[in-house]
Write an enzyme that holds these catalytic residues in place. Structure first.
Site, PDB file in Angstrom:
ATOM      1  N   THR A   1      -7.756  25.326 -29.534  1.00 25.67           N
ATOM      2  CA  THR A   1      -6.159  24.962 -30.046  1.00 25.67           C
ATOM      3  C   THR A   1      -6.918  24.330 -31.162  1.00 25.67           C
ATOM      4  O   THR A   1      -7.230  23.119 -31.276  1.00 25.67           O
ATOM      5  CB  THR A   1      -5.315  24.411 -29.316  1.00 25.67           C
ATOM      6  OG1 THR A   1      -5.082  25.290 -28.133  1.00 25.67           O
ATOM      7  CG2 THR A   1      -4.203  23.627 -29.757  1.00 25.67           C
TER       8      THR A   1
ATOM      9  N   GLN B   1      -5.407  35.011 -26.959  1.00 25.73           N
ATOM     10  CA  GLN B   1      -5.098  34.848 -25.684  1.00 25.73           C
ATOM     11  C   GLN B   1      -3.775  34.447 -25.828  1.00 25.73           C
ATOM     12  O   GLN B   1      -2.948  33.659 -26.302  1.00 25.73           O
ATOM     13  CB  GLN B   1      -5.919  33.686 -25.745  1.00 25.73           C
ATOM     14  CG  GLN B   1      -5.939  32.953 -24.319  1.00 25.73           C
ATOM     15  CD  GLN B   1      -6.472  30.918 -23.953  1.00 25.73           C
ATOM     16  OE1 GLN B   1      -5.675  30.284 -24.802  1.00 25.73           O
ATOM     17  NE2 GLN B   1      -7.177  31.589 -22.789  1.00 25.73           N
TER      18      GLN B   1
ATOM     19  N   ARG C   1      -8.660  34.421 -17.882  1.00 24.99           N
ATOM     20  CA  ARG C   1      -8.427  33.024 -17.904  1.00 24.99           C
ATOM     21  C   ARG C   1      -8.137  32.648 -16.953  1.00 24.99           C
ATOM     22  O   ARG C   1      -7.215  32.051 -16.417  1.00 24.99           O
ATOM     23  CB  ARG C   1      -8.500  31.896 -19.049  1.00 24.99           C
ATOM     24  CG  ARG C   1      -9.166  31.102 -18.768  1.00 24.99           C
ATOM     25  CD  ARG C   1      -9.083  30.413 -20.588  1.00 24.99           C
ATOM     26  NE  ARG C   1     -10.174  29.985 -20.935  1.00 24.99           N
ATOM     27  CZ  ARG C   1      -9.735  28.825 -21.509  1.00 24.99           C
ATOM     28  NH1 ARG C   1      -9.174  28.029 -22.209  1.00 24.99           N
ATOM     29  NH2 ARG C   1     -11.479  27.696 -21.522  1.00 24.99           N
TER      30      ARG C   1
ATOM     31  N   TYR D   1      -0.755  25.827 -17.268  1.00 31.89           N
ATOM     32  CA  TYR D   1       0.337  25.989 -18.304  1.00 31.89           C
ATOM     33  C   TYR D   1       1.722  27.143 -16.856  1.00 31.89           C
ATOM     34  O   TYR D   1       0.536  27.166 -15.543  1.00 31.89           O
ATOM     35  CB  TYR D   1      -0.450  27.134 -19.187  1.00 31.89           C
ATOM     36  CG  TYR D   1      -0.723  26.061 -20.658  1.00 31.89           C
ATOM     37  CD1 TYR D   1      -0.222  24.786 -20.664  1.00 31.89           C
ATOM     38  CD2 TYR D   1      -2.865  26.089 -20.927  1.00 31.89           C
ATOM     39  CE1 TYR D   1      -0.730  23.993 -21.978  1.00 31.89           C
ATOM     40  CE2 TYR D   1      -2.731  25.653 -21.546  1.00 31.89           C
ATOM     41  CZ  TYR D   1      -1.992  24.336 -22.075  1.00 31.89           C
ATOM     42  OH  TYR D   1      -2.212  22.842 -22.926  1.00 31.89           O
TER      43      TYR D   1
ATOM     44  N   GLY E   1     -17.355  26.277 -26.707  1.00 30.13           N
ATOM     45  CA  GLY E   1     -15.924  25.939 -26.739  1.00 30.13           C
ATOM     46  C   GLY E   1     -16.508  24.778 -28.127  1.00 30.13           C
ATOM     47  O   GLY E   1     -16.437  25.088 -28.979  1.00 30.13           O
TER      48      GLY E   1
ATOM     49  N   HIS F   1      -3.396  33.889 -20.643  1.00 26.54           N
ATOM     50  CA  HIS F   1      -4.130  33.111 -20.153  1.00 26.54           C
ATOM     51  C   HIS F   1      -3.275  32.228 -18.919  1.00 26.54           C
ATOM     52  O   HIS F   1      -1.887  32.263 -18.495  1.00 26.54           O
ATOM     53  CB  HIS F   1      -3.368  31.546 -21.130  1.00 26.54           C
ATOM     54  CG  HIS F   1      -4.507  30.480 -21.100  1.00 26.54           C
ATOM     55  ND1 HIS F   1      -4.704  29.963 -20.116  1.00 26.54           N
ATOM     56  CD2 HIS F   1      -4.057  29.521 -22.131  1.00 26.54           C
ATOM     57  CE1 HIS F   1      -5.647  28.392 -20.602  1.00 26.54           C
ATOM     58  NE2 HIS F   1      -4.723  28.705 -21.885  1.00 26.54           N
TER      59      HIS F   1
END
Length: 369
Positions: free
Chosen positions: A25, A97, A229, A182, A324, A177
């Site tokens: 992000t 994603q 994921r 989340y 990442g 995701h």
């Protein structure tokens, strides 16, 4: 040759190597619309076997942070078309994603200033990002409201529509995701799901939404273009499960029914330690259970990998390795991994929001020579 640099496949997606750029992000999409600068950013990193975009909201309700992209409006699809075209022109492969943040949001980011939604009305003890006077600012998330059971089919449909929009935008596939605290992860885990209906209580009930989303997405675009994921034990965004090993063993056995492109695991804490003393987890046993159930998807590992750790993981049965933060400052990471560095250090002050600085201005080996 180091297996990290061998070509492979993830479902129907042919990959030039096993290096994956993990979702990152970056808060550079004002009004949730991807920009030409984002196209440059992803094009610079197209030597990865696979690029996974930053998390991308499936609806306005799914937004949880300022200036993150969406995939639910025509102008967003057009913006993503520029990104995918640039990556493909550079020889890369890219998936997006699909993201619904659930309770990790703020009323200022929600339609009509409403409360964020969640499996249960339990606030997440975490922060989100708002833009205040042009500056990214971390604030507490808002207290959510519990979703009614009758709303859940609509959310599943939102995932389906977003998957179709992704293909329209030129993506090679999507990643669902279901990690990092989340919405889908909130339903999975006992700390955030206190429901007493068909979506709460037992493992089977808590996994119901995830499996409904996977079915809807794979029916829409094909399982061979769909990844997922998962993060069994990360404490990210104040999420925890009382007994994650049987939960994720069930989930993976059920996912084996779908011939997915890949399954993507965050091992340990997101962006933190790979081993969490009070949250032990056996990823090898999970992979064995998945394979025993007939699961054939590429197995992607993620969290703090370097070239040596990546080779060890591949030797032990992984198929893909996601990198990442290293990718933020090293657009030509594949080349740098091959020769053992040097690696640029990222400017952490530019991680969230801003323009080209700390985004598209990192040097490559060619420009540093």
């Amino acid at each position: 040759m180091n297996r990290l640099f061998e070509p492979t496949t993830a479902g129907q997606i042919a990959l030039s190597n096993r290096v994956v750029m993990a979702p990152l992000t970056r808060n550079r999409a004002p009004n949730a619309v991807p920009t030409p600068l984002m196209a440059t950013y992803y094009e610079q990193r197209a030597s990865a076997g696979l690029l996974i975009t930053e998390a991308t909201a499936i609806t306005h309700q799914g937004q949880g942070y300022a200036d993150v992209p969406g995939l639910y409006a025509p102008e967003q699809i057009e913006g993503w078309k520029r990104v995918t075209a640039a990556v493909h022109a550079a020889g890369g492969k890219i998936v997006t994603q699909l993201w619904h943040v659930g309770r990790v949001s703020h009323t200022e980011l929600q339609p009509g200033g409403g409360a964020p939604v969640a499996p249960s009305a339990i606030a997440a003890k975490t922060k989100t990002v708002l833009i205040k006077d042009g500056v990214p600012t971390f604030v507490d998330t808002s207290v959510p409201r519990a979703l009614e059971a009758g709303e859940l089919p609509g959310i599943v449909e939102d995932y389906r529509k977003a998957a179709l929009a992704a293909i329209e935008a030129g993506f090679d596939g999507v990643e669902i995701h279901a990690a990092n605290g989340y919405l889908i992860d909130q339903f999975l885990k006992t700390g955030s799901n206190h429901r007493t209906d068909a979506y709460g209580g037992s493992i089977e009930n808590r996994a119901r939404l995830l499996l409904e989303v996977v079915k809807a997405v794979t029916d829409a675009i094909g399982a061979a273009r769909t990844g997922i994921r998962l993060s069994p034990v990360t404490p990210a965004n104040d999420v925890v499960d009382a007994d994650p090993q049987p939960l994720f063993t069930y989930v993976l056995r059920e996912l084996a029914r779908f011939d997915l492109a890949y399954v993507h695991f965050i091992e340990g804490a997101t962006g933190g330690p790979r081993e969490i003393p009070d949250r032990p987890f056996d990823y090898a046993a999970l992979r064995e259970a998945y394979r025993a159930a007939g699961g054939r998807a590429a197995w992607m590992v993620n969290n703090g990998y370097d070239a040596t750790l990546a080779q060890t993981a591949l030797d032990k049965g992984a198929d893909l390795v996601a990198f990442g933060k290293t990718y933020i400052a090293n657009p030509d990471l594949v080349a740098r991994l091959k020769q053992g560095g040097p690696f640029n250090a990222p400017d952490k002050t530019t991680f969230y929001g801003g323009g080209a600085k700390g985004y598209t201005d990192y040097p490559t080996l060619a420009t540093q020579a």
